[in-house]
Motif scaffolding. Structure first.
Motif, mmCIF file in Angstrom:
data_model
loop_
_atom_site.group_PDB
_atom_site.id
_atom_site.type_symbol
_atom_site.label_atom_id
_atom_site.label_comp_id
_atom_site.label_asym_id
_atom_site.label_seq_id
_atom_site.Cartn_x
_atom_site.Cartn_y
_atom_site.Cartn_z
ATOM 1 N N LEU A 1 4.383 0.128 5.855
ATOM 2 C CA LEU A 1 5.382 -0.840 6.311
ATOM 3 C C LEU A 1 4.779 -2.234 6.423
ATOM 4 O O LEU A 1 5.443 -3.237 6.112
ATOM 5 C CB LEU A 1 5.969 -0.403 7.648
ATOM 6 C CG LEU A 1 7.201 -1.162 8.136
ATOM 7 C CD1 LEU A 1 8.342 -1.073 7.119
ATOM 8 C CD2 LEU A 1 7.667 -0.627 9.489
ATOM 9 N N MET A 2 3.510 -2.319 6.857
ATOM 10 C CA MET A 2 2.824 -3.613 6.896
ATOM 11 C C MET A 2 2.843 -4.283 5.532
ATOM 12 O O MET A 2 3.146 -5.479 5.400
ATOM 13 C CB MET A 2 1.373 -3.431 7.337
ATOM 14 C CG MET A 2 1.141 -3.260 8.819
ATOM 15 S SD MET A 2 -0.627 -3.006 9.179
ATOM 16 C CE MET A 2 -1.320 -4.579 8.601
ATOM 17 N N VAL A 3 2.507 -3.503 4.492
ATOM 18 C CA VAL A 3 2.450 -4.059 3.138
ATOM 19 C C VAL A 3 3.842 -4.416 2.640
ATOM 20 O O VAL A 3 4.062 -5.482 2.053
ATOM 21 C CB VAL A 3 1.755 -3.069 2.183
ATOM 22 C CG1 VAL A 3 1.857 -3.547 0.736
ATOM 23 C CG2 VAL A 3 0.286 -2.895 2.571
ATOM 24 N N LEU A 4 4.811 -3.539 2.878
ATOM 25 C CA LEU A 4 6.176 -3.796 2.424
ATOM 26 C C LEU A 4 6.751 -5.069 3.040
ATOM 27 O O LEU A 4 7.429 -5.850 2.360
ATOM 28 C CB LEU A 4 7.075 -2.611 2.775
ATOM 29 C CG LEU A 4 7.018 -1.396 1.851
ATOM 30 C CD1 LEU A 4 7.706 -0.199 2.502
ATOM 31 C CD2 LEU A 4 7.665 -1.706 0.508
ATOM 32 N N LEU A 5 6.470 -5.286 4.327
ATOM 33 C CA LEU A 5 7.040 -6.426 5.036
ATOM 34 C C LEU A 5 6.092 -7.620 5.111
ATOM 35 O O LEU A 5 6.413 -8.628 5.741
ATOM 36 C CB LEU A 5 7.449 -6.010 6.453
ATOM 37 C CG LEU A 5 8.488 -4.894 6.554
ATOM 38 C CD1 LEU A 5 8.851 -4.631 8.009
ATOM 39 C CD2 LEU A 5 9.744 -5.226 5.749
ATOM 40 N N LYS A 6 4.910 -7.472 4.477
ATOM 41 C CA LYS A 6 3.912 -8.548 4.449
ATOM 42 C C LYS A 6 3.496 -8.968 5.864
ATOM 43 O O LYS A 6 3.395 -10.155 6.178
ATOM 44 C CB LYS A 6 4.423 -9.752 3.647
ATOM 45 C CG LYS A 6 4.673 -9.441 2.175
ATOM 46 C CD LYS A 6 5.173 -10.663 1.421
ATOM 47 C CE LYS A 6 5.234 -10.408 -0.079
ATOM 48 N NZ LYS A 6 6.085 -9.280 -0.466
ATOM 49 N N LYS A 7 3.247 -7.986 6.712
ATOM 50 C CA LYS A 7 2.789 -8.232 8.072
ATOM 51 C C LYS A 7 1.263 -8.186 8.124
ATOM 52 O O LYS A 7 0.616 -7.492 7.346
ATOM 53 C CB LYS A 7 3.375 -7.208 9.037
ATOM 54 C CG LYS A 7 4.904 -7.227 9.115
ATOM 55 C CD LYS A 7 5.413 -8.548 9.683
ATOM 56 C CE LYS A 7 6.917 -8.535 9.865
ATOM 57 N NZ LYS A 7 7.442 -9.813 10.408
ATOM 58 N N GLU A 8 0.688 -8.919 9.063
ATOM 59 C CA GLU A 8 -0.769 -9.043 9.146
ATOM 60 C C GLU A 8 -1.406 -8.037 10.095
ATOM 61 O O GLU A 8 -2.605 -7.778 9.994
ATOM 62 C CB GLU A 8 -1.132 -10.463 9.619
ATOM 63 C CG GLU A 8 -0.794 -11.539 8.608
ATOM 64 C CD GLU A 8 -1.540 -11.360 7.302
ATOM 65 O OE1 GLU A 8 -2.750 -11.056 7.350
ATOM 66 O OE2 GLU A 8 -0.923 -11.518 6.241
#
Length: 334
Positions: free
Chosen positions: A314-321
């Protein structure tokens, strides 16, 4: 913390938590459309995966069962919060299951950071009859489905090293590993044993190679060194490569897959070797025997399996750090 932020509140926004719910629904649909059975297995078990770098959370049996163990052979033994549902899921395969998946919590002691939380959400699946290539193909299908892309590349572990670092990981010397780290500004002072090839390979992979992987499109790296086989089969024709494969997207490792080891004698040998490494690293050994070994002695069918971290995905999908951006309550607010 701002004046309007309170510690009872989630670190992930409600909008992100809605996206998380949609992702979980999408994942379930992917596997159910392929006739996978959704299963549930214990989070608390006397068994645990024996891994050099993964430490389980131990729970005293006296805190689990009233009066402690009634088996004098156990004493006040440890239970473990599972680092992966792997052992129990393979017991289901040995009992007749064919295509199974699970979405569950997993726990790993001491893992906190931008991409880690001691408690995290794991997706794991197994399909009987799949070899290395079929395992890679199903993982590629999953990546295309989740990321809505048409292409997933594959590359060998060796070729990834050569392309990024310019050295062959199977034949390079320790001096070449050290030179590559120095050239790329990678700190090597934390090594317990600077003659341990796997420590060098893991460091170079994580600090130099991984950030370059999957930038244009998802990529699956396969044919890992036999010293890093974990529970994967060793290629029988050359004994150089382990039939292990990993998915990377935007420089982040998301999934780890194996054409699964079936030989209980080999698993016991690997467990003993890993425990020797753990003791040398100053870490407690883990139980050698398990109900997985018993299941393998009974007969584990040929299969491939994959473990994938939902939070990182989900981090990668939503571009979260940070992992705290995609879970409600990380460890500092648990």
């Amino acid at each position: 913390m701002s004046s309007e932020e309170f510690r009872f509140q989630p670190t992930a926004s409600l909008a992100v938590l809605r996206q998380r719910s949609l992702l979980l629904r999408k994942i379930r649909a992917f596997f159910e459309d392929r006739d996978f059975l959704h299963v549930e297995t214990p989070l608390l078990s006397r068994d645990t995966v024996v891994d050099r770098y993964i430490d389980p959370v131990r729970v005293s049996e006296s805190n689990v069962i009233a009066g402690g163990s009634q088996d004098p052979g156990h004493g006040d033994a440890n239970f473990f919060l599972q680092t992966s549902p792997e052992f129990a899921m393979k017991r289901l395969l040995a009992s007749g299951a064919t295509s199974i998946f699970q979405i569950c919590k997993a726990f790993r002691k001491g893992e906190s950071g931008r991409r880690h939380n001691p408690e995290f959400t794991m997706l794991e699946w197994y399909r009987v009859g799949d070899d290395l290539l079929k395992g890679i193909d199903l993982l590629a299908q999953f990546a295309k489905f989740v990321f809505d892309v048409n292409q997933v590349a594959t590359i060998t572990y060796r070729d990834a090293f050569v392309a990024v670092v310019g050295i062959d990981p199977f034949s390079a010397s320790i001096e070449q590993f050290a030179a590559a780290c120095e050239f790329n500004g990678v700190d090597t002072t934390s090594f317990v044993d600077d003659q341990d090839r796997d420590s060098w390979l893991n460091l170079i992979m994580s600090e130099i190679v991984e950030p370059k992987l999957g930038v244009k499109h998802p990529v699956i790296v396969f044919d890992w060194p036999t010293s890093q086989a974990a529970l994967a089969k060793i290629r029988c024709d050359d004994h150089v490569y382990a039939e292990r494969f990993e998915l990377y997207v935007n420089g982040v490792e998301l999934a780890n897959g194996y054409h699964e080891l079936l030989d209980p004698v080999e698993l016991l040998d690997r467990n003993e070797w890993v425990n020797q490494q753990r003791l040398a690293d100053g870490i407690a050994a883990l139980p050698l025997e398990s109900q997985l070994l018993e299941a393998m002695r009974h007969g584990l069918p040929a299969c491939s399996g994959v473990a994938l971290g939902i939070d990182r995905l989900l981090m990668v999908l939503l571009k979260k750090e940070s992992i705290g951006d995609v879970i409600a309550f990380p460890i500092d607010r648990a």
